[in-house]
Design a protein around this motif. Structure first.
Motif, PDB file in Angstrom:
ATOM      1  N   TRP A  30      24.773  -1.852 -16.631  1.00  0.00           N
ATOM      2  CA  TRP A  30      23.362  -1.813 -17.010  1.00  0.00           C
ATOM      3  C   TRP A  30      22.471  -2.203 -15.833  1.00  0.00           C
ATOM      4  O   TRP A  30      21.373  -1.686 -15.688  1.00  0.00           O
ATOM      5  N   GLY A  31      22.944  -3.115 -15.009  1.00  0.00           N
ATOM      6  CA  GLY A  31      22.189  -3.492 -13.816  1.00  0.00           C
ATOM      7  C   GLY A  31      22.038  -2.319 -12.865  1.00  0.00           C
ATOM      8  O   GLY A  31      20.964  -2.075 -12.313  1.00  0.00           O
ATOM      9  N   PHE A  35      18.390  -0.737 -12.180  1.00  0.00           N
ATOM     10  CA  PHE A  35      17.829  -1.172 -10.895  1.00  0.00           C
ATOM     11  C   PHE A  35      18.172  -0.206  -9.770  1.00  0.00           C
ATOM     12  O   PHE A  35      17.284   0.374  -9.157  1.00  0.00           O
ATOM     13  N   VAL A  36      19.446  -0.015  -9.498  1.00  0.00           N
ATOM     14  CA  VAL A  36      19.863   0.783  -8.346  1.00  0.00           C
ATOM     15  C   VAL A  36      19.580   2.275  -8.557  1.00  0.00           C
ATOM     16  O   VAL A  36      18.982   2.924  -7.698  1.00  0.00           O
ATOM     17  N   PRO A  38      17.426   3.905 -10.551  1.00  0.00           N
ATOM     18  CA  PRO A  38      16.016   4.286 -10.456  1.00  0.00           C
ATOM     19  C   PRO A  38      15.462   4.275  -9.027  1.00  0.00           C
ATOM     20  O   PRO A  38      14.633   5.119  -8.680  1.00  0.00           O
ATOM     21  N   ILE A  39      15.925   3.348  -8.204  1.00  0.00           N
ATOM     22  CA  ILE A  39      15.480   3.328  -6.807  1.00  0.00           C
ATOM     23  C   ILE A  39      15.921   4.601  -6.092  1.00  0.00           C
ATOM     24  O   ILE A  39      15.144   5.222  -5.365  1.00  0.00           O
ATOM     25  N   ILE A  40      17.156   5.010  -6.335  1.00  0.00           N
ATOM     26  CA  ILE A  40      17.682   6.224  -5.707  1.00  0.00           C
ATOM     27  C   ILE A  40      16.916   7.460  -6.205  1.00  0.00           C
ATOM     28  O   ILE A  40      16.457   8.288  -5.410  1.00  0.00           O
ATOM     29  N   VAL A  41      16.766   7.562  -7.522  1.00  0.00           N
ATOM     30  CA  VAL A  41      16.079   8.724  -8.107  1.00  0.00           C
ATOM     31  C   VAL A  41      14.615   8.762  -7.663  1.00  0.00           C
ATOM     32  O   VAL A  41      14.093   9.819  -7.299  1.00  0.00           O
ATOM     33  N   PHE A  57       9.513   1.303  -7.734  1.00  0.00           N
ATOM     34  CA  PHE A  57       8.648   0.238  -8.236  1.00  0.00           C
ATOM     35  C   PHE A  57       8.369  -0.831  -7.179  1.00  0.00           C
ATOM     36  O   PHE A  57       7.223  -1.251  -6.997  1.00  0.00           O
ATOM     37  N   LEU A  58       9.405  -1.275  -6.490  1.00  0.00           N
ATOM     38  CA  LEU A  58       9.213  -2.344  -5.503  1.00  0.00           C
ATOM     39  C   LEU A  58       8.299  -1.898  -4.364  1.00  0.00           C
ATOM     40  O   LEU A  58       7.424  -2.647  -3.933  1.00  0.00           O
TER      41      LEU A  58
END
Length: 89
Positions: A30-31, A35-36, A38-41, A57-58
């Motif tokens: 789930w992490g 997190f990971v 969505p950053i890639i996509v 987001f960041l």
């Protein structure tokens, strides 16, 4: 008083920060998914369709003109658009 005024002005920001933090802080699979991945996509979508998608987001929250609540809402819109795009492919 002052607390009520602060809560009125900053309540949405605090709520958005807590909710995003909780979503990023999930263990295991789930992490990765929250997190990971969505950053890639986000990176891929923003690179190839920058007029449609915002950075992850960041990176997006580094813009001083964008609040956490605005970024959270925008990323929700991006997620829906990404899902629609994935369904078309």
């Amino acid at each position: 008083g002052a607390l009520a005024l602060y809560s009125q002005r900053r309540g949405k920001e605090a709520k958005a920060i807590v909710e995003v933090s909780q979503a990023f802080d999930r263990p295991g699979w789930w992490g990765f998914m929250s997190f990971v991945l969505p950053i890639i996509v986000d990176s891929i979508c923003a690179r190839f369709l920058p007029g449609l998608f915002k950075p992850n987001f960041l990176a997006y929250t580094k813009n001083p003109d964008v609040s956490f609540a605005q970024a959270r809402l925008r990323k929700s819109v991006d997620r829906a658009a990404q899902a629609a795009l994935a369904a078309l492919l």
